[in-house]
Enzyme design. Sequence first.
Site, PDB file in Angstrom:
ATOM      1  N   SER A   1       1.731  -1.062   7.419  1.00 39.71           N
ATOM      2  CA  SER A   1       1.034  -0.662   6.204  1.00 39.71           C
ATOM      3  C   SER A   1       2.052  -0.563   5.088  1.00 39.71           C
ATOM      4  O   SER A   1       3.247  -0.348   5.341  1.00 39.71           O
ATOM      5  CB  SER A   1       0.358   0.698   6.402  1.00 39.71           C
ATOM      6  OG  SER A   1      -0.126   1.214   5.175  1.00 39.71           O
TER       7      SER A   1
ATOM      8  N   TYR B   1       0.174   9.591   9.334  1.00 46.49           N
ATOM      9  CA  TYR B   1      -0.015   8.135   9.301  1.00 46.49           C
ATOM     10  C   TYR B   1       1.243   7.445   8.778  1.00 46.49           C
ATOM     11  O   TYR B   1       1.734   6.482   9.390  1.00 46.49           O
ATOM     12  CB  TYR B   1      -1.220   7.802   8.422  1.00 46.49           C
ATOM     13  CG  TYR B   1      -1.549   6.331   8.352  1.00 46.49           C
ATOM     14  CD1 TYR B   1      -2.224   5.704   9.398  1.00 46.49           C
ATOM     15  CD2 TYR B   1      -1.193   5.561   7.250  1.00 46.49           C
ATOM     16  CE1 TYR B   1      -2.527   4.351   9.349  1.00 46.49           C
ATOM     17  CE2 TYR B   1      -1.495   4.212   7.190  1.00 46.49           C
ATOM     18  CZ  TYR B   1      -2.163   3.612   8.239  1.00 46.49           C
ATOM     19  OH  TYR B   1      -2.455   2.275   8.185  1.00 46.49           O
TER      20      TYR B   1
ATOM     21  N   LYS C   1       3.862   4.740  10.719  1.00 48.22           N
ATOM     22  CA  LYS C   1       4.109   3.391  10.207  1.00 48.22           C
ATOM     23  C   LYS C   1       5.582   3.186   9.848  1.00 48.22           C
ATOM     24  O   LYS C   1       6.130   2.089  10.052  1.00 48.22           O
ATOM     25  CB  LYS C   1       3.210   3.108   9.000  1.00 48.22           C
ATOM     26  CG  LYS C   1       1.723   3.079   9.349  1.00 48.22           C
ATOM     27  CD  LYS C   1       1.398   2.057  10.439  1.00 48.22           C
ATOM     28  CE  LYS C   1      -0.076   1.954  10.731  1.00 48.22           C
ATOM     29  NZ  LYS C   1      -0.399   0.949  11.767  1.00 48.22           N
TER      30      LYS C   1
END
Length: 254
Positions: free
Chosen positions: A146, A159, A163
Site C-alpha cells: 500500500s 495497517y 505494510k
Amino acid sequence: MNLPPAPSFRLDGKRALVAGASSGIGLACATALASHGAEVTLAARSEDKLNDIAEAFAAKGWAARSLAMNVADIAATEAAVDARDPFDILINSAGLARHSPALETTEVDFDAVSDLNFKGAYFLTRTVAHGLIKAGKPGSLINITSQMGQVGGIDRAVYCGTKHAVEGFTKSMAIEWGPRDIRVNSIAPTFIRTPLAEQTLANPERRAWIEEKIKLGRVGELSDITGAAVYLASDAASLVTGAALLVDGGWTAD
C-alpha cells in the site's frame, strides 16, 4: 540497422499463485496473468467463489485451478504450497484492514491484521521461494502492499505498521535470493475502486480528501494495478528486485 529487441510481457509456461484471488486486486491480477498466458492457481478462503472464477477462466481458454487457503494459517499454507510443483510467480494480495485511532486499538484487531498482512505474507513468500530454490528455478514474488507502507495514515497505525513491515522483508528477501535469480518486489497502490473501498469512497468528505491527496486527481482503478503486476511478473522486469512500485497517483511524492 540492428534495432534493440523489445521485452516480452508474455507469461506462457509460467505457473502463478495468486493469494486473495477471490475479489478485488487479487482477482484482477489473476485475470491479467492468465490473459498473458500464465497457468494461475487461485487461492483464497472461499472455495465456492474460487471454483466459479476458475470456471469463468476456463470459458476464456485460460488455465486456472482453485486452492482453498487461509494465508494466516501458516502450517496449512506451507503444506498446500509444498504439495504442488514450484510456482514461478507469486502475487500475495491477501490482506485485512481494521482502522481505529491508535489509542483504541484492541489486541484482537492488532493480531488479526498483523497475522495476515505481515506474518502470513512473510511465510507465504518464504514458502514459494523455498520451492523455487529446491528446484533451482528463477521466480518473481510480488507482495501487494500500500502507499501506507511508505507514509503514515490517520487511524491506520496497525495497517501502516504491517505494510511497512512487508516492504522491509521484501527488500531483505530480494538481497538474500538475488543470487538465485529470484526477484522480490512490491506493488504499493493508493485507494483503488474495489467493493471494500466503496464505503470510504461513498463518503463525499473522504472522497474529496482522497482526490486532493492523489496528484492525478482520481481514485485508482483495478486496471492501474494489473499492468504493474504483469510487468513485475514478466521478463520485462528481469533486472528489477527489492523495489516498491508505487501506483499512487503521486500521493507519496511530497
